[in-house]
Design an enzyme around this catalytic site. Structure first.
Site, short mmCIF file in Angstrom:
data_model
loop_
_atom_site.label_atom_id
_atom_site.label_comp_id
_atom_site.label_asym_id
_atom_site.label_seq_id
_atom_site.Cartn_x
_atom_site.Cartn_y
_atom_site.Cartn_z
N LYS A 1 5.87 -5.01 -3.42
CA LYS A 1 4.54 -5.52 -3.06
C LYS A 1 4.46 -7.02 -3.29
CE LYS A 1 2.57 -1.00 -3.96
NZ LYS A 1 1.94 -0.04 -4.86
N GLN B 1 -1.15 0.08 -10.40
CA GLN B 1 -0.07 0.99 -9.99
C GLN B 1 -0.17 2.32 -10.75
OE1 GLN B 1 2.02 0.27 -7.51
NE2 GLN B 1 3.26 2.09 -7.70
N ASP C 1 -6.21 -0.38 -2.19
CA ASP C 1 -5.48 0.89 -2.17
C ASP C 1 -6.23 1.95 -1.37
OD1 ASP C 1 -3.00 1.35 -3.34
OD2 ASP C 1 -3.80 1.41 -5.38
N1 GUN Z 1 1.98 4.81 -6.92
C1 GUN Z 1 2.71 5.28 -5.87
N2 GUN Z 1 2.16 4.87 -4.71
C2 GUN Z 1 1.07 4.14 -5.03
C3 GUN Z 1 0.10 3.44 -4.26
O1 GUN Z 1 0.11 3.42 -3.03
N3 GUN Z 1 -0.86 2.78 -4.97
C4 GUN Z 1 -0.91 2.81 -6.32
N4 GUN Z 1 -1.90 2.16 -6.93
N5 GUN Z 1 -0.03 3.45 -7.07
C5 GUN Z 1 0.96 4.11 -6.43
#
Ligand code: GUN
Length: 282
Positions: free
Chosen positions: A53, A97, A120
């Site tokens: 990211k 996350q 998200d």
């Molecule tokens: N953990 C695995 N995929 C994601 C996601 O798309 N967003 C977040 N915040 N955590 C994750």
């Protein structure tokens, strides 16, 4: 004839170029889209996602900040940080996350993020708006799948889309987006009886179960479009939910793992953050 490979890697790269141009236009107007990613602990999968990211943000010229905490952080401390980020005018997107350590309620954290910075798309307000077809931040994996289908000219109107998996992050939202695109949608899950008899009816099959290679050629109608959302780390390396070698022999189009849905998810996160910055400015 073997299936056409739907390259998420390529489509994501195309979209990132578009986003890069968009960011550079915004910068001319003194708008600097900024994403803050909060990582608690050092779960290897999370480390890898977060790295992706931050790298994607850099690639498109967008500001990003990674805030790390030890896995001993209390829920109050984390919620207080989220509150600070909610108030910070320079921040357009907040992503905490997941998963979080057990002393922290993920739901409480998700709900603490201001809906207007919820890039998200996990906040109940974002989900509710998505369900009713209102403008909102779509959660990134389902949004990425819709882009993959759109940019690969897969028509959905009147088609039977079968989704295997009913998670809040993928299965449920992708089902609704497919429905909004006029597909006829069936949702299957771990308690579905005779799964193959249903998946075999699919014109478009979305595999989002999280079980390595469980969708075989016996689950797929010849000519179907197959989207594999699975990311399963096995001794043989990273594999999807679909047995790629055999299904790609009969499908008309299929996403690989890696290089399919994964790069799209991150790209949609960037798109959501840019959208947030535009809304904030507008
Ligand atoms: N953990 C695995 N995929 C994601 C996601 O798309 N967003 C977040 N915040 N955590 C994750």
């Amino acid at each position: 004839m073997p299936a056409k490979i739907i390259s998420g890697k390529q489509i994501a790269a195309d979209i990132r170029l578009e986003l890069k141009d968009e960011v550079s236009e915004l910068r001319k107007n003194d708008i600097f889209p900024k994403l803050v990613v909060v990582l608690v602990g050092n779960n290897p999968a999370s480390e890898s996602y977060v790295k992706g990211k931050i790298r994607a943000a850099e690639e498109i010229g967008m500001e990003s900040v990674l805030i790390r905490y030890a896995d001993t952080i209390s829920e109050d401390e984390l919620l207080s940080k989220v509150n600070d980020l909610n108030k910070d005018e320079s921040v357009h997107g907040i992503l905490v996350q997941l998963p979080l350590p057990k002393q922290i309620s993920e739901q409480r954290v998700i709900e603490a993020i201001a809906a207007e910075k919820d890039v998200d798309g996990f906040h109940p307000e974002s989900v509710g708006r998505m369900v009713t077809g209102l403008e909102t931040f779509l959660s990134c994996t389902p949004a990425g799948i819709m882009q993959l289908l759109k940019r690969s000219d897969v028509s959905l109107q009147g088609k039977h889309a079968v989704v295997v998996g009913r998670s809040n992050i993928v299965g449920k939202p992708i089902s609704l987006l497919l429905l909004q695109a006029d597909a006829t949608v069936t949702i299957c899950h771990s308690k579905t009886v005779d799964l193959a008899s249903i998946t075999k009816q699919a014109d478009v099959l979305i595999a989002a179960v999280g079980r390595a290679e469980m969708i075989t050629k016996d689950h797929v109608k010849p000519g179907a479009v197959v989207i594999d959302v699975g990311v399963n780390r096995t001794d043989a390396g990273l594999v999807g939910d679909v047995k790629f070698d055999e299904v790609s022999e009969i499908a008309s189009a299929i996403t690989p793992v890696p290089g399919g849905v994964g790069p799209m998810t991150i790209t949609m996160l960037m798109a959501n953050t840019i959208e947030s910055a535009k809304r904030h400015a507008g």
